[in-house]
Every structure is written in structure tokens, then in C-alpha cells.
Design a protein around this motif. Sequence first.
Motif, PDB file in Angstrom:
ATOM      1  N   LEU A  69       0.847  -1.190   0.000  1.00 37.99           N
ATOM      2  CA  LEU A  69       0.000   0.000   0.000  1.00 37.99           C
ATOM      3  C   LEU A  69       0.883   1.241   0.000  1.00 37.99           C
ATOM      4  O   LEU A  69       1.816   1.339   0.805  1.00 37.99           O
ATOM      5  N   ILE A  70       0.602   2.146  -0.911  1.00 31.61           N
ATOM      6  CA  ILE A  70       1.303   3.435  -0.969  1.00 31.61           C
ATOM      7  C   ILE A  70       0.267   4.523  -0.706  1.00 31.61           C
ATOM      8  O   ILE A  70      -0.790   4.551  -1.312  1.00 31.61           O
ATOM      9  N   ARG A  71       0.592   5.417   0.199  1.00 33.41           N
ATOM     10  CA  ARG A  71      -0.397   6.399   0.653  1.00 33.41           C
ATOM     11  C   ARG A  71       0.058   7.833   0.380  1.00 33.41           C
ATOM     12  O   ARG A  71       1.233   8.180   0.511  1.00 33.41           O
ATOM     13  N   ALA A  72      -0.901   8.667  -0.019  1.00 32.95           N
ATOM     14  CA  ALA A  72      -0.708  10.112  -0.131  1.00 32.95           C
ATOM     15  C   ALA A  72      -1.924  10.794   0.467  1.00 32.95           C
ATOM     16  O   ALA A  72      -2.912  10.149   0.797  1.00 32.95           O
ATOM     17  N   GLU A  73      -1.863  12.112   0.621  1.00 34.15           N
ATOM     18  CA  GLU A  73      -2.904  12.861   1.305  1.00 34.15           C
ATOM     19  C   GLU A  73      -3.664  13.763   0.328  1.00 34.15           C
ATOM     20  O   GLU A  73      -3.138  14.164  -0.705  1.00 34.15           O
ATOM     21  N   LEU A  74      -4.886  14.105   0.712  1.00 36.83           N
ATOM     22  CA  LEU A  74      -5.755  14.938  -0.121  1.00 36.83           C
ATOM     23  C   LEU A  74      -5.868  16.379   0.363  1.00 36.83           C
ATOM     24  O   LEU A  74      -6.118  17.287  -0.439  1.00 36.83           O
ATOM     25  N   ASP A  75      -5.746  16.622   1.667  1.00 36.68           N
ATOM     26  CA  ASP A  75      -6.183  17.890   2.249  1.00 36.68           C
ATOM     27  C   ASP A  75      -5.150  19.004   2.182  1.00 36.68           C
ATOM     28  O   ASP A  75      -3.949  18.780   2.097  1.00 36.68           O
ATOM     29  N   ALA A  76      -5.671  20.225   2.241  1.00 37.56           N
ATOM     30  CA  ALA A  76      -4.864  21.441   2.251  1.00 37.56           C
ATOM     31  C   ALA A  76      -5.028  22.135   3.610  1.00 37.56           C
ATOM     32  O   ALA A  76      -5.614  21.584   4.539  1.00 37.56           O
ATOM     33  N   LEU A  77      -4.530  23.365   3.694  1.00 36.37           N
ATOM     34  CA  LEU A  77      -4.486  24.085   4.964  1.00 36.37           C
ATOM     35  C   LEU A  77      -5.218  25.429   4.880  1.00 36.37           C
ATOM     36  O   LEU A  77      -5.269  26.046   3.814  1.00 36.37           O
ATOM     37  N   PRO A  78      -5.744  25.916   6.017  1.00 35.11           N
ATOM     38  CA  PRO A  78      -6.415  27.222   6.034  1.00 35.11           C
ATOM     39  C   PRO A  78      -5.413  28.374   6.103  1.00 35.11           C
ATOM     40  O   PRO A  78      -5.278  29.067   7.113  1.00 35.11           O
ATOM     41  N   ILE A  79      -4.672  28.565   5.008  1.00 30.21           N
ATOM     42  CA  ILE A  79      -3.631  29.590   4.900  1.00 30.21           C
ATOM     43  C   ILE A  79      -3.852  30.362   3.598  1.00 30.21           C
ATOM     44  O   ILE A  79      -4.179  29.771   2.574  1.00 30.21           O
ATOM     45  N   THR A  80      -3.657  31.664   3.630  1.00 23.15           N
ATOM     46  CA  THR A  80      -3.761  32.484   2.422  1.00 23.15           C
ATOM     47  C   THR A  80      -2.438  32.438   1.670  1.00 23.15           C
ATOM     48  O   THR A  80      -1.396  32.806   2.214  1.00 23.15           O
ATOM     49  N   GLU A  81      -2.468  32.016   0.419  1.00 32.46           N
ATOM     50  CA  GLU A  81      -1.243  31.801  -0.349  1.00 32.46           C
ATOM     51  C   GLU A  81      -0.615  33.112  -0.804  1.00 32.46           C
ATOM     52  O   GLU A  81      -1.296  34.052  -1.217  1.00 32.46           O
ATOM     53  N   THR A  82       0.740  33.144  -0.750  1.00 35.59           N
ATOM     54  CA  THR A  82       1.491  34.311  -1.224  1.00 35.59           C
ATOM     55  C   THR A  82       2.599  33.905  -2.196  1.00 35.59           C
ATOM     56  O   THR A  82       3.555  34.659  -2.386  1.00 35.59           O
ATOM     57  N   SER A  83       2.497  32.710  -2.795  1.00 34.85           N
ATOM     58  CA  SER A  83       3.562  32.240  -3.693  1.00 34.85           C
ATOM     59  C   SER A  83       3.569  32.992  -5.022  1.00 34.85           C
ATOM     60  O   SER A  83       4.612  33.097  -5.676  1.00 34.85           O
ATOM     61  N   HIS A  84       2.403  33.466  -5.452  1.00 40.17           N
ATOM     62  CA  HIS A  84       2.241  34.225  -6.700  1.00 40.17           C
ATOM     63  C   HIS A  84       2.560  33.406  -7.958  1.00 40.17           C
ATOM     64  O   HIS A  84       2.804  33.987  -9.020  1.00 40.17           O
ATOM     65  N   VAL A  85       2.563  32.083  -7.861  1.00 44.30           N
ATOM     66  CA  VAL A  85       2.734  31.268  -9.066  1.00 44.30           C
ATOM     67  C   VAL A  85       1.428  31.326  -9.873  1.00 44.30           C
ATOM     68  O   VAL A  85       0.357  31.592  -9.317  1.00 44.30           O
ATOM     69  N   PRO A  86       1.485  31.100 -11.188  1.00 41.79           N
ATOM     70  CA  PRO A  86       0.261  31.190 -12.002  1.00 41.79           C
ATOM     71  C   PRO A  86      -0.844  30.233 -11.572  1.00 41.79           C
ATOM     72  O   PRO A  86      -2.017  30.492 -11.839  1.00 41.79           O
ATOM     73  N   TRP A  87      -0.459  29.136 -10.918  1.00 45.42           N
ATOM     74  CA  TRP A  87      -1.446  28.147 -10.468  1.00 45.42           C
ATOM     75  C   TRP A  87      -1.740  28.287  -8.967  1.00 45.42           C
ATOM     76  O   TRP A  87      -2.093  27.327  -8.302  1.00 45.42           O
ATOM     77  N   SER A  88      -1.608  29.482  -8.447  1.00 44.07           N
ATOM     78  CA  SER A  88      -1.907  29.733  -7.032  1.00 44.07           C
ATOM     79  C   SER A  88      -3.349  29.353  -6.702  1.00 44.07           C
ATOM     80  O   SER A  88      -4.209  29.271  -7.579  1.00 44.07           O
ATOM     81  N   SER A  89      -3.588  29.181  -5.422  1.00 45.09           N
ATOM     82  CA  SER A  89      -4.915  28.793  -4.952  1.00 45.09           C
ATOM     83  C   SER A  89      -5.999  29.741  -5.441  1.00 45.09           C
ATOM     84  O   SER A  89      -5.870  30.956  -5.364  1.00 45.09           O
ATOM     85  N   GLN A  90      -7.080  29.150  -5.934  1.00 46.02           N
ATOM     86  CA  GLN A  90      -8.247  29.921  -6.333  1.00 46.02           C
ATOM     87  C   GLN A  90      -9.283  29.990  -5.216  1.00 46.02           C
ATOM     88  O   GLN A  90     -10.349  30.570  -5.406  1.00 46.02           O
ATOM     89  N   HIS A  91      -8.967  29.404  -4.070  1.00 44.10           N
ATOM     90  CA  HIS A  91      -9.875  29.393  -2.935  1.00 44.10           C
ATOM     91  C   HIS A  91      -9.302  30.283  -1.834  1.00 44.10           C
ATOM     92  O   HIS A  91      -8.260  29.947  -1.248  1.00 44.10           O
ATOM     93  N   ALA A  92      -9.941  31.377  -1.548  1.00 46.39           N
ATOM     94  CA  ALA A  92      -9.440  32.336  -0.573  1.00 46.39           C
ATOM     95  C   ALA A  92      -9.235  31.682   0.791  1.00 46.39           C
ATOM     96  O   ALA A  92     -10.120  30.992   1.303  1.00 46.39           O
ATOM     97  N   GLY A  93      -8.059  31.913   1.343  1.00 46.70           N
ATOM     98  CA  GLY A  93      -7.773  31.429   2.692  1.00 46.70           C
ATOM     99  C   GLY A  93      -7.447  29.957   2.790  1.00 46.70           C
ATOM    100  O   GLY A  93      -7.326  29.425   3.896  1.00 46.70           O
ATOM    101  N   VAL A  94      -7.268  29.274   1.659  1.00 48.56           N
ATOM    102  CA  VAL A  94      -6.926  27.848   1.656  1.00 48.56           C
ATOM    103  C   VAL A  94      -5.809  27.622   0.645  1.00 48.56           C
ATOM    104  O   VAL A  94      -5.844  28.169  -0.459  1.00 48.56           O
TER     105      VAL A  94
END
Length: 380
Positions: A69-94
Motif C-alpha cells: 500500500l502506498i499512501r498520499a494525502e488529499l487535504d490542504a491548509l487554512p492559509i492564504t497563499e502568497t507564492s504568486h505562481v500562475p497556479w496559485s490557490s483559487q480558494h481564498a484562505g486555503v
Amino acid sequence: MDHDAERVKELRRWLHAHPEVSGKEARTAAHLAEWLVQHAPPDRLVRGLGGEGLAAIYNEAAPAHQGVLIRAELDALPITETSHVPWSSQHAGVMHACGHDGHASCLAGLALRLHATRPQRRVTLLFQPSEETGLGAAAVVADARWAALAAPRNFAIHNYPGHPLAQVGCRPGTMACASTGLCITLRGATAHAASPESGRSPAAAVAKLMENLPRAAAIGEPLTMTTLTHVRVGEPTYGIAPGHAVLQVTCRSEQDSLLEAEVTRVRNLVAEHAAGFDNTIELVEPFAATVNDELAVQMVVNAASAASLACVNPAEPARWSEDFGVLLNDARSRYGSEACGALLLLGSGEAQPSLHDSAYNFPDSLLQPGITVFEHLCRA
């Protein structure tokens, strides 16, 4: 493989742009399920596992007691992103500030290879929900369908900022610390700020607890520490002496038994310094220690060598926690001496922002090394 690599990179960036917090990963799981069915259809796909979890099984007809069995995770964090990459989070505060988008994409890339070249062993790919809260692995294990999915060999990767890109790190024994949050509530009685003596303010007790609760890691001893993370006394007014206070701390240790002892120390301090108040202590986000087996560590070393990646044995466990330990403990209870498993670290670059940093972005250059290590572990 170049086409597959580009496909996995696009998936990773989509996941990064569409993060979901623990317990609310429905769209993430649905997108991954659709992606797998389209590009790497498994023998069986199990949805809604332990909440929003997803399991894909390849070569299901092979003996389960020899499975991986190989495992990975699905969830993210309640943080506002500041990376400014083109694929930055589209969900405010996550945002994906811990790299779970990358881990899940490595698993999807592994699925492409398992579909293209069928494994000899039965392989289960687990996309687990709610890792960040420490509740996801336990929910998966409690699911009635888990018994048919469990495997004796279990592996997971976590990226590790501050370390050379694609350098593998794995050690026998504790790989990630046990931890738990404690929410301490003190209740007294409010009073007018002009006559505070007529009430029961917890402020002095809070001051004592703020001084005595924190504990730093001691050099030369098994890691045990307590960090004060939040304090609130009363309300932000000028006319009311407070009658209520909340303190939040996180206790952590490299051994479950030492964590229990540290929680007892905290309870005793609250009893000592807040004896005159009605107090409650709630444990939140508990994580067991993630403890690697020696045989599994050797498998990781061999996989890293086969992938031409440097591999080191960290002198200390990671201080952060991972609920992958729940899956390892479950395998040991089911399979006894046949069980083995390990969490391995994969360096994500010495200049990479730290985990849970708002500027964090999983490096796409880490995807193929992660996939390759996973593949070697599946085919060993």
C-alpha cells in the motif's frame, strides 16, 4: 514518459489551484478519481473511504497478504497563499502549503506506470483525507471496507524543505513525532474594571501557566516539548475585568509514552496554578508517532539506490507529526511479523520555503523522483 510527466505536472498544478481543507476534499477526490479512470484505470476504485478517501487497486487478484500500500494525502491548509505562481490557490484562505498536491500527484504518476506495466504484487494506492487534523487515517481504518484493502507493506513520502532536492531520508524507529493539541479553558467571574476584586480573574493564573507550560527540547534526551500557540484572556474591553481565559498548547515527543507523560505534566500544572477556577482540558488533533521498521527502511534504501538518488539516515526524527503511523500500527496488528512499513522524506530543495509557509509551492521537479521511488517499492 515525457507525455506522462507533463500530464502529472498538470494534475499537480490543478490540485494546487483547487485546495480543500480536511474533511471537505470532495472535489479533490472526484477529480483524482476521474483522472485515474481516464488515464490509468485500476482493477477497482473505492470512493468515500473514511470520508472523502479514495483507493485504487492494481493486480487485485494477487494475494492480499503479499500486497503493498502506498499512501498520499488529499487535504490542504487554512492559509492564504502568497507564492504568486500562475497556479496559485483559487480558494481564498486555503492553500496546499504542505505539499499534499505533490504527494497525491506522485501517486497518480505511479498509477500510470502500474497501468502500463502490471505489478506482480497487489498494489493499493490510498489517497487519504484529513491528514492535517490527525483524524483521516483513523477514519480510513474504521471504514468497514478497509479490511479488504489493507496490506502488510505500507509506504508514504513527505517532502522535506531545507534539504537537497530529491535526497531521500529514512531512519529506523521514530520518523515523525507523536503530538496532540490541548485547549485549556479557565472560568472565573467577570467584574467591573473599577472593582476587579469583586470578580475572579484568571489573568494571574494565565501568567503562571504561560511561564511554566512551555518546554524546550533538551539536548541528548528523547525529544519532548510543549509549545504555547494561543492565549486569550477575557474580551478586548477597558471596563471589564476578565472572567474567562483560553490557552492552547501543542505537546510533542518521539515516543507515544513520553507524550502521555508530557500531557500529564500539563494537566498537573493547570491543577496547581488554576486551582481556584473551573477548568477544562480538551485534547485535539492527536497524532501517534510514526515508527519505521528496519526491513522497510532497507527497502527504501534499495529503492533510492535503484532510482540513483542519494539516501541519508537522519540523526533525529522529524518534529512534525503524521497520521501515517496509524496505518503502520494497523498493519502490525493485522499481519504481525509479516508487516513492515516506513515514511520516507524527499528533499524539496535547500532554498524551498518551509512547510506551512504561505509562499510554499511543491517543486514539479520532485514529481518524477517521487514516482520512481514509489515504483521500486511496489516492484521489490
